[in-house]
Design a protein around this motif. Structure first.
Motif, PDB file in Angstrom:
ATOM      1  N   ASP A 167       2.266  -1.401  -8.836  1.00 22.92           N
ATOM      2  CA  ASP A 167       0.987  -0.742  -9.088  1.00 22.92           C
ATOM      3  C   ASP A 167       1.134   0.746  -8.787  1.00 22.92           C
ATOM      4  OD1 ASP A 167      -0.156  -3.147  -9.732  1.00 22.92           O
ATOM      5  OD2 ASP A 167      -1.025  -3.479  -7.746  1.00 22.92           O
ATOM      6  N   ARG A 168       0.478   1.549  -9.589  1.00 19.65           N
ATOM      7  CA  ARG A 168       0.613   3.000  -9.418  1.00 19.65           C
ATOM      8  C   ARG A 168       0.120   3.433  -8.032  1.00 19.65           C
ATOM      9  NH1 ARG A 168      -1.925   7.941 -10.574  1.00 19.65           N
ATOM     10  NH2 ARG A 168      -0.601   9.429 -11.710  1.00 19.65           N
ATOM     11  N   PRO A 169       0.966   4.117  -7.250  1.00 21.73           N
ATOM     12  CA  PRO A 169       0.531   4.570  -5.925  1.00 21.73           C
ATOM     13  C   PRO A 169      -0.679   5.507  -6.011  1.00 21.73           C
ATOM     14  CG  PRO A 169       2.914   4.774  -6.155  1.00 21.73           C
ATOM     15  CD  PRO A 169       2.374   4.453  -7.515  1.00 21.73           C
TER      16      PRO A 169
ATOM     17  N   TYR B 119       9.341  16.976 -10.570  1.00 23.58           N
ATOM     18  CA  TYR B 119       8.017  16.357 -10.579  1.00 23.58           C
ATOM     19  C   TYR B 119       7.131  16.795  -9.418  1.00 23.58           C
ATOM     20  CZ  TYR B 119       9.487  13.030 -14.207  1.00 23.58           C
ATOM     21  OH  TYR B 119       9.904  12.456 -15.389  1.00 23.58           O
ATOM     22  N   SER B 120       7.580  17.771  -8.651  1.00 23.44           N
ATOM     23  CA  SER B 120       6.841  18.149  -7.438  1.00 23.44           C
ATOM     24  C   SER B 120       5.653  19.059  -7.740  1.00 23.44           C
ATOM     25  CB  SER B 120       7.772  18.865  -6.453  1.00 23.44           C
ATOM     26  OG  SER B 120       8.148  20.143  -6.955  1.00 23.44           O
ATOM     27  N   MET B 121       4.704  19.041  -6.817  1.00 23.53           N
ATOM     28  CA  MET B 121       3.663  20.054  -6.750  1.00 23.53           C
ATOM     29  C   MET B 121       3.831  20.705  -5.377  1.00 23.53           C
ATOM     30  SD  MET B 121       1.221  21.821  -7.807  1.00 23.53           S
ATOM     31  CE  MET B 121      -0.060  22.843  -7.114  1.00 23.53           C
ATOM     32  N   PRO B 122       4.691  21.723  -5.270  1.00 23.75           N
ATOM     33  CA  PRO B 122       5.036  22.279  -3.951  1.00 23.75           C
ATOM     34  C   PRO B 122       3.819  22.778  -3.180  1.00 23.75           C
ATOM     35  CG  PRO B 122       6.565  23.063  -5.631  1.00 23.75           C
ATOM     36  CD  PRO B 122       5.447  22.368  -6.353  1.00 23.75           C
TER      37      PRO B 122
ATOM     38  N   ASP C  76       3.609   8.253 -11.142  1.00 21.11           N
ATOM     39  CA  ASP C  76       4.060   7.674 -12.412  1.00 21.11           C
ATOM     40  C   ASP C  76       5.509   7.201 -12.309  1.00 21.11           C
ATOM     41  OD1 ASP C  76       1.607   8.195 -13.598  1.00 21.11           O
ATOM     42  OD2 ASP C  76       2.238  10.116 -14.440  1.00 21.11           O
ATOM     43  N   TRP C  77       6.365   8.004 -11.659  1.00 25.63           N
ATOM     44  CA  TRP C  77       7.789   7.658 -11.535  1.00 25.63           C
ATOM     45  C   TRP C  77       7.977   6.377 -10.739  1.00 25.63           C
ATOM     46  CZ3 TRP C  77      11.384   6.887  -7.665  1.00 25.63           C
ATOM     47  CH2 TRP C  77      12.730   6.888  -8.055  1.00 25.63           C
ATOM     48  N   PHE C  78       7.311   6.264  -9.594  1.00 26.94           N
ATOM     49  CA  PHE C  78       7.455   5.057  -8.779  1.00 26.94           C
ATOM     50  C   PHE C  78       6.941   3.830  -9.525  1.00 26.94           C
ATOM     51  CE2 PHE C  78       7.879   7.958  -5.086  1.00 26.94           C
ATOM     52  CZ  PHE C  78       8.968   7.356  -4.464  1.00 26.94           C
ATOM     53  N   ALA C  79       5.807   3.960 -10.193  1.00 30.36           N
ATOM     54  CA  ALA C  79       5.244   2.829 -10.926  1.00 30.36           C
ATOM     55  C   ALA C  79       6.191   2.359 -12.025  1.00 30.36           C
ATOM     56  CB  ALA C  79       3.891   3.212 -11.514  1.00 30.36           C
TER      57      ALA C  79
ATOM     58  N   TYR D 195       0.849  -1.190   0.000  1.00 28.15           N
ATOM     59  CA  TYR D 195       0.000   0.000   0.000  1.00 28.15           C
ATOM     60  C   TYR D 195       0.887   1.242   0.000  1.00 28.15           C
ATOM     61  CZ  TYR D 195      -3.209  -3.582   1.728  1.00 28.15           C
ATOM     62  OH  TYR D 195      -3.939  -4.732   1.881  1.00 28.15           O
ATOM     63  N   MET D 196       0.688   2.085  -1.010  1.00 26.20           N
ATOM     64  CA  MET D 196       1.542   3.267  -1.130  1.00 26.20           C
ATOM     65  C   MET D 196       0.743   4.443  -1.647  1.00 26.20           C
ATOM     66  SD  MET D 196       5.157   3.661  -3.185  1.00 26.20           S
ATOM     67  CE  MET D 196       5.981   5.254  -3.298  1.00 26.20           C
ATOM     68  N   MET D 197       1.053   5.614  -1.123  1.00 31.59           N
ATOM     69  CA  MET D 197       0.501   6.850  -1.663  1.00 31.59           C
ATOM     70  C   MET D 197       1.631   7.857  -1.793  1.00 31.59           C
ATOM     71  SD  MET D 197      -1.742   8.311   1.547  1.00 31.59           S
ATOM     72  CE  MET D 197      -1.024   8.948   3.056  1.00 31.59           C
ATOM     73  N   THR D 198       1.389   8.868  -2.625  1.00 35.35           N
ATOM     74  CA  THR D 198       2.416   9.877  -2.826  1.00 35.35           C
ATOM     75  C   THR D 198       1.757  11.209  -3.160  1.00 35.35           C
ATOM     76  OG1 THR D 198       4.540  10.301  -3.926  1.00 35.35           O
ATOM     77  CG2 THR D 198       2.763   9.409  -5.292  1.00 35.35           C
ATOM     78  N   ALA D 199       2.589  12.270  -3.249  1.00 37.38           N
ATOM     79  CA  ALA D 199       2.058  13.631  -3.193  1.00 37.38           C
ATOM     80  C   ALA D 199       1.890  14.319  -4.542  1.00 37.38           C
ATOM     81  CB  ALA D 199       2.948  14.493  -2.290  1.00 37.38           C
ATOM     82  N   SER D 200       2.191  13.647  -5.652  1.00 37.95           N
ATOM     83  CA  SER D 200       1.911  14.250  -6.963  1.00 37.95           C
ATOM     84  C   SER D 200       1.689  13.156  -7.983  1.00 37.95           C
ATOM     85  CB  SER D 200       3.049  15.184  -7.418  1.00 37.95           C
ATOM     86  OG  SER D 200       4.055  14.487  -8.131  1.00 37.95           O
ATOM     87  N   GLU D 201       0.953  13.481  -9.041  1.00 38.53           N
ATOM     88  CA  GLU D 201       0.686  12.513 -10.105  1.00 38.53           C
ATOM     89  C   GLU D 201       1.992  12.066 -10.761  1.00 38.53           C
ATOM     90  OE1 GLU D 201      -2.124  11.191 -10.570  1.00 38.53           O
ATOM     91  OE2 GLU D 201      -3.613  12.582  -9.726  1.00 38.53           O
ATOM     92  N   SER D 202       2.916  12.995 -10.943  1.00 33.81           N
ATOM     93  CA  SER D 202       4.197  12.654 -11.573  1.00 33.81           C
ATOM     94  C   SER D 202       5.030  11.735 -10.686  1.00 33.81           C
ATOM     95  CB  SER D 202       4.977  13.927 -11.898  1.00 33.81           C
ATOM     96  OG  SER D 202       4.330  14.686 -12.897  1.00 33.81           O
ATOM     97  N   TYR D 203       4.978  11.939  -9.374  1.00 29.69           N
ATOM     98  CA  TYR D 203       5.658  11.024  -8.459  1.00 29.69           C
ATOM     99  C   TYR D 203       5.079   9.613  -8.614  1.00 29.69           C
ATOM    100  CZ  TYR D 203       7.702  14.919  -5.703  1.00 29.69           C
ATOM    101  OH  TYR D 203       8.396  16.013  -5.272  1.00 29.69           O
TER     102      TYR D 203
END
Length: 365
Positions: free
Chosen positions: A162-164, A275-278, A153-156, A143-151
Motif C-alpha cells: 500500500d502506498r506509504p 526523487y527527493s524534496m530536499p 510511489d517508488w516503495f509502493a 504502517y509506513m510514511m515517507t518524505a516525498s510523493e515520489s518516494y
C-alpha cells in the motif's frame, strides 16, 4: 500511549525527527526518543524524554552494526504492550521489527529517503546487504510514511505494498522575515546542507569564476569539505567562496534569510536524490529566498507551480540561471514565495502524521 522513536544520529540537527516528536507530544503521546553519539554529544533540551546510545566504533559500517545490537536491547528494556515503535530510516528498522514481533506491538517505519539508492552506496557491496534487509522487512511493515510523493510511489511499486503516507519535511511556517530595503553587495548565493558527493558543489564552485559581484556561502560540513576547500584554493576563488561550517539551526536560519538565492543542485547519481524534496528547498522558501534547483520531479513541481526560481537540466546552466535570479532580485519573487511558504509548511503536513498515528492506535489498542 508511548511512542519509542529511534534514529541513527545524535538528534541535534535532525529537524524532521524533532518536528515529528514535538507534534506527537503536543497531541498526548508520551515520547521516548533514542539516538546515538555519532557526530558528538551536543547538549540539547527537549520537552520529552530522549537518550543517546554511546558508540565506540570509529568507522561507519561498524557503528551501524554496534548500533543495531545496542538499539535492540535498549528497545527491549523500554518497550511494553502499550508502546508504538517509530523507526526512522533503514538503519534502525531491523531491531525495531524484531522487537515489534517479539512483543506483538505496532511498528511505524518512516523512510526519510530511499536508503538503498543513495549515491554513497551505489555499486558497493554494502548496497546489496542493505537491499536484502529492505526487501526482507519493508513488505511486512503495516504502517509506513515517507518524505516525498515520489518516494511513496517508488516503495509502493517496488515492493507491491500500500502506498506509504507522505509527510513532507517542511519547516514550521513563519512570517516573511525579509527586509527588502537591505541590498547585499556582493550578492549572496547560498548552499546549506551536508557536503557530500553528488550535491553539485564542485560545479557551483567552478561556476563562480563566471559570476561577478557575488559570493557563494556554503553552510554545512561533511566528508567532501576538505576536497572542495582545496578546489576553491586551486581555482583562486578564496575571495568568492566562503565555507561557514556546521551551524546551529537557529544560526542557520539567520544566514538563510540574508541570501539572495538558495541552491539545491543535486546530481542524478541515485534514485534517492532524484526523487527527493530536499529540506533546504522549503527552508529557502520559508525564508522567502528564490531557489535554483535540479530539474528533478519533486523540486520541479515547486518551481513550476509557484514560479519561485529557476531549474537547471545541466550544471553548465548554473551561471546563467543564477544571473537571472540575481538580476530579478528577491523582491521580484515576493508574492510567489509568500504563496509557496503558506503551503510548504509543517502545519499542512502535521495532520497527516496525526491521522496515521490515530489509525495505529485505533487498530491496535
Amino acid at each position: 500511549m508511548k511512542v519509542i522513536v529511534s534514529v541513527f544520529n545524535n538528534l541535534y540537527t535532525d529537524q524532521r525527527v524533532e518536528k515529528v516528536c514535538a507534534s506527537l507530544a503536543e497531541n498526548g503521546y508520551e515520547i521516548n526518543l533514542i539516538g546515538n553519539s555519532w557526530g558528538g554529544l551536543v547538549k540539547m533540551e527537549r520537552n520529552y524524554s530522549f537518550s543517546r546510545i554511546i558508540l565506540k566504533s570509529k568507522i561507519l559500517r561498524y557503528a551501524y552494526l554496534e548500533f543495531q545490537w545496542k538499539l535492540y536491547h535498549d528497545l527491549l528494556k523500554k518497550a511494553d504492550k502499550n508502546s508504538v515503535l517509530l523507526s526512522n530510516d533503514l538503519d534502525t528498522l531491523l531491531p525495531n521489527y524484531l522487537i515489534s514481533k517479539k512483543l506483538g506491538i505496532p511498528l511505524v517505519f518512516d523512510s526519510h529517503e530511499i536508503f538503498t539508492e543513495m549515491p554513497s552506496l551505489n555499486g558497493r557491496f554494502t548496497q546489496k546487504i542493505w537491499r536484502k534487509l529492505e526487501q526482507s522487512i519493508v513488505p511486512k511493515v503495516r504502517y509506513m510514511m515517507t518524505a516525498s510523493e515520489s518516494y511513496a510511489d517508488w516503495f509502493a511499486k517496488t515492493y507491491h505494498i500500500d502506498r506509504p503516507v507522505t509527510v513532507q519535511n517542511f519547516p514550521i511556517k513563519i512570517d516573511n522575515p525579509q527586509q527588502y530595503s537591505e541590498i547585499n553587495f556582493p550578492k549572496i548565493i547560498l548552499y546549506q546542507g551536508v557536503i557530500n558527493p553528488s550535491r553539485g558543489l564542485d560545479k557551483i564552485i567552478t561556476a563562480m569564476s563566471k559570476i561577478e559581484d557575488a559570493e557563494l556561502w556554503i553552510a554545512g560540513d561533511g566528508p567532501k569539505k576538505n576536497e572542495f576547500e582545496l578546489l576553491t584554493k586551486t581555482l583562486g576563488l578564496d575571495d568568492k567562496v566562503k565555507f561557514l561550517g556546521k551551524l546551529l539551526p537557529k544560526d542557520l536560519r539567520e544566514i538563510t534569510k540574508k541570501a539572495d538565492v538558495g541552491l539545491s543542485i543535486e546530481e542524478n547519481n541515485g534514485l534517492s536524490y532524484y526523487y527527493s524534496m530536499p529540506n533546504k528547498v522549503s527552508d529557502y522558501i520559508q525564508a522567502r529566498i528564490p531557489v535554483i534547483v535540479s530539474d528533478f520531479p519533486e523540486m520541479r513541481k515547486v518551481v513550476d507551480r509557484f514560479q519561485a526560481g529557476e531549474k537547471i537540466k545541466e550544471h553548465t546552466q548554473l551561471a546563467d540561471k543564477i544571473k537571472i535570479v540575481l538580476q530579478n532580485g528577491k523582491s521580484f519573487y515576493t508574492y510567489n514565495l509568500n504563496k509557496a511558504a503558506a503551503e510548504l509548511c509543517w502545519e499542512r503536513e502535521e495532520p497527516k502524521l496525526l491521522q496515521l498515528f490515530k489509525k495505529v492506535t485505533d487498530e491496535n489498542f
